[in-house]
Structures are given as structure tokens and as C-alpha cells.
Design a protein around this motif. Structure first.
Motif, PDB file in Angstrom:
ATOM      1  N   HIS A   1     -61.518   7.515  -1.787  1.00  0.00           N
ATOM      2  CA  HIS A   1     -62.213   6.249  -2.023  1.00  0.00           C
ATOM      3  C   HIS A   1     -63.597   6.374  -1.427  1.00  0.00           C
ATOM      4  O   HIS A   1     -63.849   7.282  -0.653  1.00  0.00           O
ATOM      5  CB  HIS A   1     -61.531   5.087  -1.292  1.00  0.00           C
ATOM      6  CG  HIS A   1     -60.149   4.799  -1.741  1.00  0.00           C
ATOM      7  ND1 HIS A   1     -59.214   4.255  -0.925  1.00  0.00           N
ATOM      8  CD2 HIS A   1     -59.558   5.009  -2.938  1.00  0.00           C
ATOM      9  CE1 HIS A   1     -58.087   4.106  -1.602  1.00  0.00           C
ATOM     10  NE2 HIS A   1     -58.263   4.564  -2.824  1.00  0.00           N
ATOM     11  N   GLY A   2     -64.444   5.447  -1.745  1.00  0.00           N
ATOM     12  CA  GLY A   2     -65.760   5.435  -1.126  1.00  0.00           C
ATOM     13  C   GLY A   2     -66.403   4.145  -1.570  1.00  0.00           C
ATOM     14  O   GLY A   2     -65.895   3.063  -1.295  1.00  0.00           O
TER      15      GLY A   2
ATOM     16  N   LEU B   1     -66.300   3.220  -4.515  1.00  0.00           N
ATOM     17  CA  LEU B   1     -65.283   2.694  -5.428  1.00  0.00           C
ATOM     18  C   LEU B   1     -64.130   3.705  -5.400  1.00  0.00           C
ATOM     19  O   LEU B   1     -63.566   3.973  -4.356  1.00  0.00           O
ATOM     20  CB  LEU B   1     -65.907   2.562  -6.825  1.00  0.00           C
ATOM     21  CG  LEU B   1     -65.087   1.897  -7.926  1.00  0.00           C
ATOM     22  CD1 LEU B   1     -64.758   0.453  -7.588  1.00  0.00           C
ATOM     23  CD2 LEU B   1     -65.846   1.943  -9.258  1.00  0.00           C
ATOM     24  N   HIS B   2     -63.808   4.285  -6.517  1.00  0.00           N
ATOM     25  CA  HIS B   2     -62.790   5.327  -6.604  1.00  0.00           C
ATOM     26  C   HIS B   2     -63.277   6.321  -7.639  1.00  0.00           C
ATOM     27  O   HIS B   2     -64.199   6.021  -8.393  1.00  0.00           O
ATOM     28  CB  HIS B   2     -61.432   4.735  -6.982  1.00  0.00           C
ATOM     29  CG  HIS B   2     -61.490   3.733  -8.101  1.00  0.00           C
ATOM     30  ND1 HIS B   2     -61.801   4.083  -9.399  1.00  0.00           N
ATOM     31  CD2 HIS B   2     -61.317   2.389  -8.112  1.00  0.00           C
ATOM     32  CE1 HIS B   2     -61.789   2.997 -10.155  1.00  0.00           C
ATOM     33  NE2 HIS B   2     -61.516   1.947  -9.411  1.00  0.00           N
ATOM     34  N   PRO B   3     -62.702   7.527  -7.702  1.00  0.00           N
ATOM     35  CA  PRO B   3     -63.213   8.504  -8.671  1.00  0.00           C
ATOM     36  C   PRO B   3     -63.181   7.953 -10.111  1.00  0.00           C
ATOM     37  O   PRO B   3     -62.295   7.178 -10.472  1.00  0.00           O
ATOM     38  CB  PRO B   3     -62.231   9.676  -8.529  1.00  0.00           C
ATOM     39  CG  PRO B   3     -61.706   9.570  -7.143  1.00  0.00           C
ATOM     40  CD  PRO B   3     -61.604   8.093  -6.879  1.00  0.00           C
ATOM     41  N   GLU B   4     -64.167   8.334 -10.866  1.00  0.00           N
ATOM     42  CA  GLU B   4     -64.244   7.991 -12.289  1.00  0.00           C
ATOM     43  C   GLU B   4     -64.697   9.251 -13.022  1.00  0.00           C
ATOM     44  O   GLU B   4     -65.513   9.197 -13.950  1.00  0.00           O
ATOM     45  CB  GLU B   4     -65.261   6.863 -12.516  1.00  0.00           C
ATOM     46  CG  GLU B   4     -64.803   5.483 -12.125  1.00  0.00           C
ATOM     47  CD  GLU B   4     -63.850   4.858 -13.147  1.00  0.00           C
ATOM     48  OE1 GLU B   4     -63.600   5.482 -14.204  1.00  0.00           O
ATOM     49  OE2 GLU B   4     -63.360   3.748 -12.861  1.00  0.00           O
TER      50      GLU B   4
END
Ligand code: ADP
Ligand code: ADP
Ligand code: ZN
Ligand code: ZN
Lengths: 287, 287
Positions: free
Chosen positions: A147-148, A150-153
Motif C-alpha cells: 500500500h502507499g 493507494l494500492h498497486p494498479e
């Protein structure tokens, strides 16, 4: 311990009950409609069943930061009925106040499930790509889901175009991003038929070329110990082998680790949990 | 506390002594030659100085896994004199046996330093790219430096080609990977002169196009709270602004977070520690 799990997808919600070993005792698949109808069926499934906690893996974008007041709320999405829907809060309201819940994306959950019980069992890191209608990505590094902001995309990352590919790309945002060039939707638009009906060798070489770059970019960013490809498109026989082949060719020995060079068939793999990666991973979230 | 720091680069080794607040009291720059000559000068610098611990940020590939017996050893590299050189063990042998040491890549160290005291101060995650002779990448997620199978090598990821670019690419492994298309070496080969002498508008648009994709792929994989670009090429006036512009254009609103959409000038930034990111980051490794 009885654990509830919900894999909340754009096409279907799979609900299940299982235990801390990842065994699923019963499950049900509910077609995704608008939130009210869908959640009604979800709650009906769990009604009267004893569960101690619940994990939810949902389509994104969704707030995955526990410290935010909108934790578990769907964010801005083209699925307009679900935009800003407080998925977690709504489901939570039907259960005892102190029951533990965890929410993440369906693909992060699948990655986590694969690390716990599947193809990446015993490792500290893996990346999971699902190549279906679209392309989703989840990642676990050092035992923790990524996470950061948002989340990976990572389904929408940019990759280089196959020299013979002149398809404009099907992503409404980016045109020829990875999803726009390699998802099921893209294959259908480029070749005029669904993946299962495409028997043209060139089509699958091209697909493998894009997924090989996906694996390379994942290796070079996350440095994972395992890369997993799931989703409907991977049902095509021989595709995963072609991806490994192109991966080795394109990477060209750059990362000098035996896992990647000598043992690529154990590095780029299909899901160990098959189609249950998402449900079992959702369950694993709350362990 | 007196902390030793070594930023071990392919051109120079910068050695310094500082404290736990990231203040550097003295430093020296040593030209990189073969290991024996170089390390001799490094040891001479520290000789007779009181230090309590030491952090090393080195060019890669290097073993960054503490659990491995070759922790701190340079791995297979085109810099043949340094191949398999036990950097940590060699340096360690000159200091008291129980003195704490930490090793990571120079770019991971720089990312960590930026998180601790620089442009990403107060955040939990950031990615650091250095665009110089080559392109290096370091990443911190959830407060921890990214490791796995190895460490990030995202300078070699694949991106899409600029429509007007027909340069074959300068990467000896991949031809037209990111480094092959956008590093200083690549610019020099494509335009026939060094970066500082390139004043052609098209060259910088192209460069920005590649670095914008770099930022997008970083955002979509790591989901960092900050993306930092350093290195010699970023000295070109106006480049960072162009990168932001192309980033917004290419991302096209896909990640709907204010940090990325409304506030891109605070999302994609130059290093807060300037050219000291690597040295201060190396120091920070051992805190
Ligand atoms: N055997 C197959 N060969 C190639 N493509 C397939 C095959 N089976 C399904 N697909 C493709 O997979 C996609 C659906 O993926 P799936 O993961 O099942 O759904 P979703 O992404 O909607 O959850 C469709 O584009 C379909 O054409
Ligand atoms: N003002 C400038 N404008 C554009 N490019 C520059 C400028 N200054 C240095 N460079 C380029 O940066 C590269 C060197 O980067 P640097 O980070 O200093 O070194 P290294 O990567 O070798 O550690 C060279 O390719 C050089 O042409
Ligand atoms: Zn896209
Ligand atoms: Zn390369």
C-alpha cells in the motif's frame, strides 16, 4: 475459528466460510448488481452462520488505509452505482460491533493468499497479475501487502509495443497501456473474437510478449521471489510457457539470479490456489 | 554518535562522518579504481577517526540480504574488477569486530535518506530515480527499503517508445529499455552530444516523455507517496516541469488522488538532499 470471506468482483461476489488453514467449508457466488441488491444477498448468505471475523477482497479502487475514516469505501470508479459506496461499513453493520474485519483489493488478497497457501508458500514476496477482462495486480513485499498512496494498479503500466502490433489499444484512459494492449477486452477488439476462440499463433506470441514485459517490469520494480499469472486469458494452453520464453529473451540475462535464469518455470507460474486465490486470500487478510 | 558513511559509486567513492541527525561533519571524494587501491584510500580516510557504526550505499548489483553469507558482496557486474568483491567484509575487517554495519544499494540508500531527511520526510514511502550515465532506482514502502529476490533495478524497465524516436537504444542488455532510451549515455548517442550541450526542444520533450512513464510505472507498481528524480540529467533547467506535464497527460486522471492530480508539483520532485542524498542515505541505513 470460522472465518467469513468475500471476494467482491465486478461480475460476481463470491462469499465463503472457512478456517485459519485456508479450508473453505461452503461458498456461494452472487451476481454483482447494484449495491443494495448485491449486499442483501451477501448478508442472506451469512445470516445465522457463526463467524468470528471477516476478510474482504474487493475490486478497486478502494480505500485500503486503515487509518482513514473511509477505510473500505469504494473510490471513484466507472461502475457508477458503486462509486463511493461504503462497502465495509455497510457489511459491518450487520455483524457484532467488535467483530474484526479487514479489507483490501481482490488482487492484493489473491497475492496474499498465494503467499500463505499457494504458489508462493513459504516466501516473503510475490506479485499476482490477473489477466481477464482487464488486468489487475497485487503485491506482497517482505510479508506485507503493498500500500502507499493507494494500492498497486500495475495493470495500467506502460510497456513497449510489439513491432507487428498496430492496434490502438482499448484502455479508455491510456489507449495502449498494458491493459489496453493485453487484457481480454483488448484481444477481443484487436482480433475480433473472444480469447477462447483465438487460434492465431501471432496473437499468442504478441500476448506473451506483453505479459513477459509485465513480468520483467514487476521483477525490476518489486524484486519479488515469485510472479503469478491468473485470470481467464491464462486458460489458453501454452501461454504461460510462451511468457517464460519471451521473458528470458527480453530480460536477456540481466538479473543474474538462478531463480530467474535457470529456474524460470518456477519463477513465473500459474496460481497455486487456482480460481480460489481471491476467496482464500480474502480470508487470509484477517488472520 | 559518530557515524561513518560510504557512498560507493562507479565513478567515485564518497566517504563521510556525520551524526544521527543527518549532519555531515566531514567528507572526501575518492576516484573509483580497482578495489585494492580504492579501499586503501577509503580506509585511510577513516583511519584514526572515532566512529560507532557505518552505513554503506553501493553500486549494484550487490547482495542486500543480511541472512546470506555473501551479504555486502558485489554480484555479477560489467565492472569486472569489482565482480564478486566482498565490499562489506573487506571494509569491516579494518574496524572493531562488533561495530554495526549496514549495506544497501546507493539508490535504495538515497531513497531512504530522502524519506528520513529530504523530499519525502515524514512519509512512509517514496521512490528515487537517478538519471545520470545510467538510470538507477531505489524504493521505500511502509518505511522499509524494498528487497526481495534482489533489489529494485527499475532503470531497465520497459516503457513505450516516443512516436518520433527511432533510436535503437543504448542498453547492452535490452537495447530500448528505459535506461537505453533515457539515460545520459542514450541521449549522447541519440543526439551526438552530452546532455549539457543539448538545446533541442524535441530532445527534452522526448526525455520528459520517458521519465513521465517512469513516474507512472512507479506510481502504478509501488504506489509511493513521493517520486524523486535526481542525477546529472535532471540538472537540465525545466526538465522536471516537463516530466510533470507529460505525467499528467499520459496518466490522464487514472489515479484519482489529489496528491497526483492537483498537486503534481509536490508529487514529482527533485531530491531534497541534493547531491548528498546518497551519502546521507548511507548514513541513515545504520540508524
Ligand atoms: N481458454 C481461454 N483462452 C483464452 N482466453 C480466455 C479463455 N477463457 C477465458 N478467456 C478470456 O478471459 C477473459 C475473462 O477473464 P476472467 O478472469 O474469467 O473474468 P474477469 O476478468 O471478468 O473476472 C475474457 O476476455 C475471455 O475471453
Ligand atoms: N546540465 C545538464 N543538462 C543535461 N544533462 C546533464 C547536465 N549535467 C550533467 N548531465 C548529464 O548527466 C550525466 C551524468 O550524471 P551524473 O549523475 O552526474 O553521473 P553518474 O550517473 O555517472 O553518477 C551525463 O550523461 C551528463 O551528460
Ligand atoms: Zn490503462
Ligand atoms: Zn536495459
Amino acid at each position: 475459528m470460522n472465518i467469513g470471506a468475500i471476494e467482491a468482483g465486478g461480475t460476481k461476489f463470491v462469499c465463503g466460510i472457512g478456517n485459519e488453514h485456508g479450508e473453505i467449508f461452503e461458498k456461494i457466488s452472487i451476481p454483482t448488481r447494484n449495491p443494495v441488491e448485491t449486499i442483501k444477498d451477501v448478508i442472506a448468505f451469512f445470516d445465522g452462520k457463526e463467524i468470528d471475523r471477516m476478510g474482504i477482497g474487493s475490486f478497486g479502487p478502494i480505500q485500503v488505509n486503515r487509518d482513514q475514516s473511509d477505510y473500505g469505501t469504494i473510490l471513484e470508479t466507472p461502475k457508477t452505482a458503486w462509486k463511493y459506496f461504503p462497502l465495509l461499513q455497510t457489511i459491518k453493520s450487520y455483524f457484532p460491533k467488535d467483530m474484526p474485519f479487514e479489507v483490501d483489493t481482490d488482487v492484493n488478497a489473491a497475492a496474499f493468499g498465494e503467499l500463505k497457501w499457494g504458489a508462493a508458500k513459504g516466501l516473503d514476496s510475490c506479485v499476482y497479475f490477473t489477466v481477464g477482462t482487464g488486468i489487475g495486480a497485487g503485491a506482497v513485499i517482505d510479508g506485507k501487502i503493498v500500500h502507499g498512496l493507494l494500492h498497486p494498479e500495475a495493470g495500467h503500466m506502460f510497456v513497449k509495443r510489439h513491432p507487428k502490433d498496430d492496434f490502438v489499444g482499448s484502455c479508455p484512459y491510456h489507449g495502449d497501456c498494458l491493459e489496453g494492449l493485453a487484457a481480454g477486452t483488448s484481444m477481443k477488439e484487436r482480433w475480433g473474437k473472444a480469447g477462447v476462440d483465438i487460434h492465431n499463433e501471432e496473437a499468442w506470441e504478441m500476448e506473451a510478449y506483453y505479459l513477459a514485459q509485465t513480468a520483467i517490469n514487476a521483477l525490476l520494480t518489486y524484486s519479488p521471489e515469485k510472479i503469478i499469472f491468473g485470470g481467464g486469458v491464462l486458460n489458453h494452453p501454452g501461454l504461460i510457457e510462451k511468457v517464460r520464453e519471451q521473458f528470458s529473451k527480453l530480460l536477456n540475462g540481466y538479473i543474474k539470479k538462478d531463480e530467474v535464469i535457470k529456474n524460470v518455470e518456477n519463477y513465473i507460474v500459474l496460481p497455486g490456489l487456482g480460481s480460489e486465490a481471491g476467496l482464500k486470500g480474502s480470508l487470509a487478510l484477517v488472520l
